[in-house]
Design a protein around this motif. Structure first.
Motif, PDB file in Angstrom:
ATOM      1  N   CYS A   1       0.658  -0.952   0.174  1.00 39.12           N
ATOM      2  CA  CYS A   1       0.301  -0.195  -0.136  1.00 39.12           C
ATOM      3  C   CYS A   1       0.979   1.137  -0.140  1.00 39.12           C
ATOM      4  O   CYS A   1       0.427   2.078  -0.550  1.00 39.12           O
ATOM      5  CB  CYS A   1      -1.283  -0.143   1.379  1.00 39.12           C
ATOM      6  SG  CYS A   1      -2.099  -0.934   1.310  1.00 39.12           S
TER       7      CYS A   1
ATOM      8  N   ARG B   1       2.480   1.453  -3.430  1.00 37.44           N
ATOM      9  CA  ARG B   1       1.366   1.808  -4.423  1.00 37.44           C
ATOM     10  C   ARG B   1       1.202   3.820  -4.480  1.00 37.44           C
ATOM     11  O   ARG B   1       1.318   4.726  -5.069  1.00 37.44           O
ATOM     12  CB  ARG B   1      -0.025   1.382  -4.356  1.00 37.44           C
ATOM     13  CG  ARG B   1      -0.604   2.224  -5.221  1.00 37.44           C
ATOM     14  CD  ARG B   1      -2.136   0.864  -5.118  1.00 37.44           C
ATOM     15  NE  ARG B   1      -2.657   0.804  -6.336  1.00 37.44           N
ATOM     16  CZ  ARG B   1      -2.983  -0.624  -5.894  1.00 37.44           C
ATOM     17  NH1 ARG B   1      -3.701  -1.298  -4.787  1.00 37.44           N
ATOM     18  NH2 ARG B   1      -3.655  -1.390  -7.194  1.00 37.44           N
ATOM     19  N   TYR B   2       1.173   4.306  -2.588  1.00 39.68           N
ATOM     20  CA  TYR B   2       0.921   5.727  -2.973  1.00 39.68           C
ATOM     21  C   TYR B   2       1.888   6.704  -3.518  1.00 39.68           C
ATOM     22  O   TYR B   2       1.719   7.228  -3.581  1.00 39.68           O
ATOM     23  CB  TYR B   2       0.293   5.204  -1.350  1.00 39.68           C
ATOM     24  CG  TYR B   2       0.424   6.872  -0.906  1.00 39.68           C
ATOM     25  CD1 TYR B   2      -0.698   7.827  -1.031  1.00 39.68           C
ATOM     26  CD2 TYR B   2       1.462   7.781  -0.055  1.00 39.68           C
ATOM     27  CE1 TYR B   2      -1.478   9.254  -0.642  1.00 39.68           C
ATOM     28  CE2 TYR B   2       1.223   8.936   0.723  1.00 39.68           C
ATOM     29  CZ  TYR B   2      -0.352   9.331  -0.164  1.00 39.68           C
ATOM     30  OH  TYR B   2      -0.232  11.181   0.021  1.00 39.68           O
TER      31      TYR B   2
ATOM     32  N   ASP C   1       2.230   6.703  -7.239  1.00 37.03           N
ATOM     33  CA  ASP C   1       1.046   7.361  -7.425  1.00 37.03           C
ATOM     34  C   ASP C   1       1.240   8.752  -6.910  1.00 37.03           C
ATOM     35  O   ASP C   1       1.090   9.751  -7.843  1.00 37.03           O
ATOM     36  CB  ASP C   1      -0.405   7.786  -6.840  1.00 37.03           C
ATOM     37  CG  ASP C   1      -1.109   6.114  -7.115  1.00 37.03           C
ATOM     38  OD1 ASP C   1      -0.275   5.523  -8.494  1.00 37.03           O
ATOM     39  OD2 ASP C   1      -1.818   5.721  -6.597  1.00 37.03           O
TER      40      ASP C   1
ATOM     41  N   GLY D   1      -1.272  11.733  -4.439  1.00 33.77           N
ATOM     42  CA  GLY D   1      -1.344  10.359  -4.048  1.00 33.77           C
ATOM     43  C   GLY D   1      -2.741  10.371  -3.532  1.00 33.77           C
ATOM     44  O   GLY D   1      -3.166  11.263  -2.776  1.00 33.77           O
ATOM     45  N   SER D   2      -3.710   9.681  -3.300  1.00 32.38           N
ATOM     46  CA  SER D   2      -4.987   9.382  -3.137  1.00 32.38           C
ATOM     47  C   SER D   2      -4.752   8.433  -1.475  1.00 32.38           C
ATOM     48  O   SER D   2      -4.732   7.462  -1.592  1.00 32.38           O
ATOM     49  CB  SER D   2      -6.164   8.697  -3.576  1.00 32.38           C
ATOM     50  OG  SER D   2      -7.075   8.817  -3.401  1.00 32.38           O
ATOM     51  N   TYR D   3      -4.840   9.644  -0.466  1.00 27.69           N
ATOM     52  CA  TYR D   3      -4.861   9.297   0.950  1.00 27.69           C
ATOM     53  C   TYR D   3      -6.006   8.723   0.886  1.00 27.69           C
ATOM     54  O   TYR D   3      -5.841   7.940   1.741  1.00 27.69           O
ATOM     55  CB  TYR D   3      -4.841  11.069   1.017  1.00 27.69           C
ATOM     56  CG  TYR D   3      -5.002  10.666   3.267  1.00 27.69           C
ATOM     57  CD1 TYR D   3      -3.592  10.210   3.743  1.00 27.69           C
ATOM     58  CD2 TYR D   3      -6.033  10.604   4.074  1.00 27.69           C
ATOM     59  CE1 TYR D   3      -4.250   9.788   4.644  1.00 27.69           C
ATOM     60  CE2 TYR D   3      -6.352  10.633   5.406  1.00 27.69           C
ATOM     61  CZ  TYR D   3      -4.875   9.544   5.995  1.00 27.69           C
ATOM     62  OH  TYR D   3      -5.405   9.753   7.616  1.00 27.69           O
TER      63      TYR D   3
ATOM     64  N   GLN E   1      -7.537   6.108  -0.712  1.00 29.75           N
ATOM     65  CA  GLN E   1      -7.425   4.970  -1.343  1.00 29.75           C
ATOM     66  C   GLN E   1      -6.420   4.351  -0.752  1.00 29.75           C
ATOM     67  O   GLN E   1      -6.043   2.879  -0.415  1.00 29.75           O
ATOM     68  CB  GLN E   1      -6.899   5.156  -2.988  1.00 29.75           C
ATOM     69  CG  GLN E   1      -6.558   4.449  -3.514  1.00 29.75           C
ATOM     70  CD  GLN E   1      -7.968   3.117  -3.819  1.00 29.75           C
ATOM     71  OE1 GLN E   1      -9.080   3.851  -3.904  1.00 29.75           O
ATOM     72  NE2 GLN E   1      -8.283   1.995  -3.470  1.00 29.75           N
ATOM     73  N   LEU E   2      -5.201   4.776  -0.261  1.00 30.10           N
ATOM     74  CA  LEU E   2      -4.507   4.287   1.074  1.00 30.10           C
ATOM     75  C   LEU E   2      -4.627   4.326   1.860  1.00 30.10           C
ATOM     76  O   LEU E   2      -4.748   2.720   2.273  1.00 30.10           O
ATOM     77  CB  LEU E   2      -2.788   5.519   1.264  1.00 30.10           C
ATOM     78  CG  LEU E   2      -2.412   5.143   2.587  1.00 30.10           C
ATOM     79  CD1 LEU E   2      -1.566   4.039   1.465  1.00 30.10           C
ATOM     80  CD2 LEU E   2      -1.536   6.458   2.757  1.00 30.10           C
TER      81      LEU E   2
END
Length: 114
Positions: A29, A32-33, A36, A43-45, A47-48
């Motif tokens: 995770c 991936r963050y 991104d 990055g999308s917090y 989504q994290l």
């Protein structure tokens, strides 16, 4: 080996798998963050948080299985059953809280449409 010793080892392996899933899931995770953030500039917090919540839920479910195996087969005392019950209640509350964080609704409610 004795029957109880074998299942004590099985319970430890199951619990170890739960911990490994959470550790590897956390790493994936975060990677991936970071990817991104580097690729998109942000990055999308949210989504994290969702991905981490899912990893934690999976790990908790597997840890519960290990606890059940240990209590039912290895340590069958009233005290161990009460401890198992308390652990399951705590993990269930955590699971519900994480589910609300991930989906935005209680499991028995209709999910909000995005």
């Amino acid at each position: 080996m004795e029957f109880e010793a074998v299942f004590a080892d099985v319970a430890r392996v199951i619990e170890g798998i739960g911990v490994v899933i959470m550790a590897i899931g956390l790493a994936v995770c975060l990677i991936r963050y970071a990817y991104d953030v580097l690729r998109k500039g942000a990055g999308s917090y949210q989504q994290l948080r969702v991905n981490l919540g899912r990893v934690i839920l999976l790990g908790l479910e597997i840890l519960i299985v290990g606890d059940i195996v240990r209590t039912i087969i290895v340590d069958t005392s009233v005290e161990s059953v009460l401890v198992l019950g308390l652990i399951v209640v705590i993990r269930t509350v955590l699971s519900f809280a994480l589910e609300v964080e991930i989906s935005g609704a209680w499991p028995w409610q209709q999910r909000p449409t995005n």
